[in-house]
Design a protein around this motif. Sequence first.
Motif, PDB file in Angstrom:
ATOM      1  N   VAL A 183       6.715  -4.354 -13.631  1.00 36.90           N
ATOM      2  CA  VAL A 183       5.650  -4.575 -14.648  1.00 36.90           C
ATOM      3  C   VAL A 183       4.378  -5.141 -13.846  1.00 36.90           C
ATOM      4  N   ALA A 184       4.637  -5.912 -13.006  1.00 38.42           N
ATOM      5  CA  ALA A 184       3.744  -6.662 -12.529  1.00 38.42           C
ATOM      6  C   ALA A 184       3.019  -5.860 -11.405  1.00 38.42           C
ATOM      7  N   ALA A 185       3.854  -4.987 -10.724  1.00 41.72           N
ATOM      8  CA  ALA A 185       3.142  -4.165  -9.736  1.00 41.72           C
ATOM      9  C   ALA A 185       2.252  -3.065 -10.562  1.00 41.72           C
ATOM     10  N   ARG A 186       2.691  -2.755 -11.593  1.00 43.42           N
ATOM     11  CA  ARG A 186       2.146  -1.741 -12.674  1.00 43.42           C
ATOM     12  C   ARG A 186       0.578  -2.251 -12.893  1.00 43.42           C
ATOM     13  N   GLN A 187       0.667  -3.466 -13.184  1.00 43.58           N
ATOM     14  CA  GLN A 187      -0.449  -4.056 -13.886  1.00 43.58           C
ATOM     15  C   GLN A 187      -1.552  -4.642 -12.488  1.00 43.58           C
ATOM     16  N   GLY A 188      -0.833  -4.591 -11.429  1.00 42.56           N
ATOM     17  CA  GLY A 188      -1.656  -5.047 -10.205  1.00 42.56           C
ATOM     18  C   GLY A 188      -1.621  -6.715 -10.144  1.00 42.56           C
ATOM     19  N   ILE A 189      -0.898  -7.407 -10.858  1.00 42.69           N
ATOM     20  CA  ILE A 189      -0.848  -8.882 -10.728  1.00 42.69           C
ATOM     21  C   ILE A 189       0.113  -9.568  -9.947  1.00 42.69           C
ATOM     22  N   HIS A 190       0.602  -8.753  -9.087  1.00 45.16           N
ATOM     23  CA  HIS A 190       1.423  -9.360  -8.029  1.00 45.16           C
ATOM     24  C   HIS A 190       0.657 -10.371  -7.231  1.00 45.16           C
ATOM     25  N   ILE A 191       1.085 -11.546  -6.685  1.00 43.22           N
ATOM     26  CA  ILE A 191       0.611 -12.540  -6.003  1.00 43.22           C
ATOM     27  C   ILE A 191       0.071 -11.866  -4.745  1.00 43.22           C
ATOM     28  N   GLY A 192      -1.301 -12.161  -4.288  1.00 46.61           N
ATOM     29  CA  GLY A 192      -1.899 -11.726  -3.040  1.00 46.61           C
ATOM     30  C   GLY A 192      -3.032 -12.533  -2.584  1.00 46.61           C
ATOM     31  N   VAL A 193      -3.125 -12.197  -1.417  1.00 45.62           N
ATOM     32  CA  VAL A 193      -4.457 -12.927  -0.798  1.00 45.62           C
ATOM     33  C   VAL A 193      -5.282 -11.947  -0.709  1.00 45.62           C
ATOM     34  N   ASP A 194      -6.660 -12.044  -1.543  1.00 45.27           N
ATOM     35  CA  ASP A 194      -7.644 -11.045  -1.437  1.00 45.27           C
ATOM     36  C   ASP A 194      -8.693 -11.554  -0.719  1.00 45.27           C
ATOM     37  N   ILE A 195      -9.054 -12.801  -0.045  1.00 43.19           N
ATOM     38  CA  ILE A 195     -10.228 -13.113   0.679  1.00 43.19           C
ATOM     39  C   ILE A 195     -10.716 -12.340   1.484  1.00 43.19           C
ATOM     40  N   LEU A 196      -9.860 -11.705   2.481  1.00 41.92           N
ATOM     41  CA  LEU A 196     -10.050 -10.814   3.705  1.00 41.92           C
ATOM     42  C   LEU A 196     -10.878  -9.289   2.802  1.00 41.92           C
ATOM     43  N   ARG A 197     -10.273  -8.974   1.772  1.00 38.34           N
ATOM     44  CA  ARG A 197     -10.822  -7.716   1.235  1.00 38.34           C
ATOM     45  C   ARG A 197     -12.202  -8.157   0.465  1.00 38.34           C
ATOM     46  N   ARG A 198     -12.248  -9.345  -0.280  1.00 38.49           N
ATOM     47  CA  ARG A 198     -13.650  -9.656  -0.729  1.00 38.49           C
ATOM     48  C   ARG A 198     -14.937  -9.596   0.120  1.00 38.49           C
ATOM     49  N   PHE A 199     -14.487 -10.279   1.490  1.00 40.81           N
ATOM     50  CA  PHE A 199     -15.602 -10.393   2.440  1.00 40.81           C
ATOM     51  C   PHE A 199     -15.756  -9.052   3.605  1.00 40.81           C
ATOM     52  N   THR A 200     -15.327  -8.191   3.173  1.00 42.83           N
ATOM     53  CA  THR A 200     -15.397  -7.084   4.142  1.00 42.83           C
ATOM     54  C   THR A 200     -16.175  -5.904   3.447  1.00 42.83           C
ATOM     55  N   PRO A 201     -16.951  -5.159   4.447  1.00 36.09           N
ATOM     56  CA  PRO A 201     -17.235  -3.784   3.734  1.00 36.09           C
ATOM     57  C   PRO A 201     -16.287  -3.208   2.856  1.00 36.09           C
ATOM     58  N   PRO A 202     -16.836  -2.317   2.258  1.00 38.86           N
ATOM     59  CA  PRO A 202     -15.885  -1.542   1.276  1.00 38.86           C
ATOM     60  C   PRO A 202     -15.101  -0.591   1.838  1.00 38.86           C
ATOM     61  N   THR A 203     -15.472   0.029   3.013  1.00 35.46           N
ATOM     62  CA  THR A 203     -14.540   0.994   3.626  1.00 35.46           C
ATOM     63  C   THR A 203     -13.367   0.388   4.364  1.00 35.46           C
ATOM     64  N   ILE A 204     -13.798  -0.994   4.900  1.00 37.57           N
ATOM     65  CA  ILE A 204     -12.631  -1.794   5.494  1.00 37.57           C
ATOM     66  C   ILE A 204     -11.549  -2.441   4.453  1.00 37.57           C
ATOM     67  N   ALA A 205     -12.400  -2.665   3.485  1.00 39.38           N
ATOM     68  CA  ALA A 205     -11.757  -3.292   2.343  1.00 39.38           C
ATOM     69  C   ALA A 205     -10.592  -2.176   1.754  1.00 39.38           C
ATOM     70  N   LYS A 206     -11.035  -1.115   1.725  1.00 40.99           N
ATOM     71  CA  LYS A 206     -10.200   0.115   1.349  1.00 40.99           C
ATOM     72  C   LYS A 206      -9.180   0.275   2.160  1.00 40.99           C
ATOM     73  N   VAL A 207      -9.308   0.203   3.366  1.00 33.67           N
ATOM     74  CA  VAL A 207      -8.212   0.168   4.526  1.00 33.67           C
ATOM     75  C   VAL A 207      -7.121  -0.614   4.499  1.00 33.67           C
ATOM     76  N   ILE A 208      -7.786  -1.967   4.156  1.00 32.75           N
ATOM     77  CA  ILE A 208      -6.817  -3.085   3.926  1.00 32.75           C
ATOM     78  C   ILE A 208      -5.900  -2.912   2.755  1.00 32.75           C
ATOM     79  N   GLU A 209      -6.489  -2.357   1.575  1.00 34.03           N
ATOM     80  CA  GLU A 209      -5.881  -2.198   0.307  1.00 34.03           C
ATOM     81  C   GLU A 209      -4.736  -1.286   0.559  1.00 34.03           C
ATOM     82  N   LEU A 210      -5.123  -0.166   1.234  1.00 31.78           N
ATOM     83  CA  LEU A 210      -4.150   0.934   1.499  1.00 31.78           C
ATOM     84  C   LEU A 210      -2.890   0.474   2.263  1.00 31.78           C
ATOM     85  N   LEU A 211      -3.372  -0.213   3.263  1.00 33.74           N
ATOM     86  CA  LEU A 211      -2.505  -0.814   4.079  1.00 33.74           C
ATOM     87  C   LEU A 211      -1.394  -1.641   3.677  1.00 33.74           C
ATOM     88  N   VAL A 212      -1.874  -2.477   2.445  1.00 34.60           N
ATOM     89  CA  VAL A 212      -0.962  -3.613   1.785  1.00 34.60           C
ATOM     90  C   VAL A 212      -0.299  -2.519   0.673  1.00 34.60           C
TER      91      VAL A 212
END
Length: 167
Positions: free
Chosen positions: A62-91
């Motif tokens: 349920v948490a995975a469906r809702q996207g509320i699993h614990i995570g560190v998103d500081i790297l994603r927040r401070f990177t350009p959108p294309t790199i953030a997308k790659v990070i998200e895909l990797l995660v």
Amino acid sequence: MRKLDLLISRAEEGLVGLLILSASLVLFANVIARYVFNDGFSWAEELVRYQIVWMVMLGASVAARQGIHIGVDILRRFTPPTIAKVIELLVHGISVGFCLFLVVYGVQLTEQTHRFGQLSSALQAPMWVIQLAIPVGGLLMGIRFAQHFFRTLLGREQSSAQLGQVG
């Protein structure tokens, strides 16, 4: 496909709710039996422990469906959108891989326990039924992380608030 997703979502949430309710009732009845009648149920704590195992695995989906699993998103927040997308895909890809690991080894554990005919101590319940929570939960979580992966890949990923809404 959306109807199947909705059906699975409702089943996950319903089962988690039912498990929470029944575990609460069993614990409450056991406390009353112990302190009022001086005799508790020998099987109650074991049953609740196994219910919690199932709650955790289904709740993780349920948490995975809702996207509320614990995570560190500081790297994603401070990177350009294309790199953030790659990070998200990797995660999401690593998460799917971990879930696949849970499914494969969970099935092996469950099969082995089934072959040995292991029973729980107080309930005398087949342990493979309890251990089945691992591959089932892993499969459901893997499906959810795969959904996030493909939504991100296609640029359709929703915010956490939108993901939490079913229907």
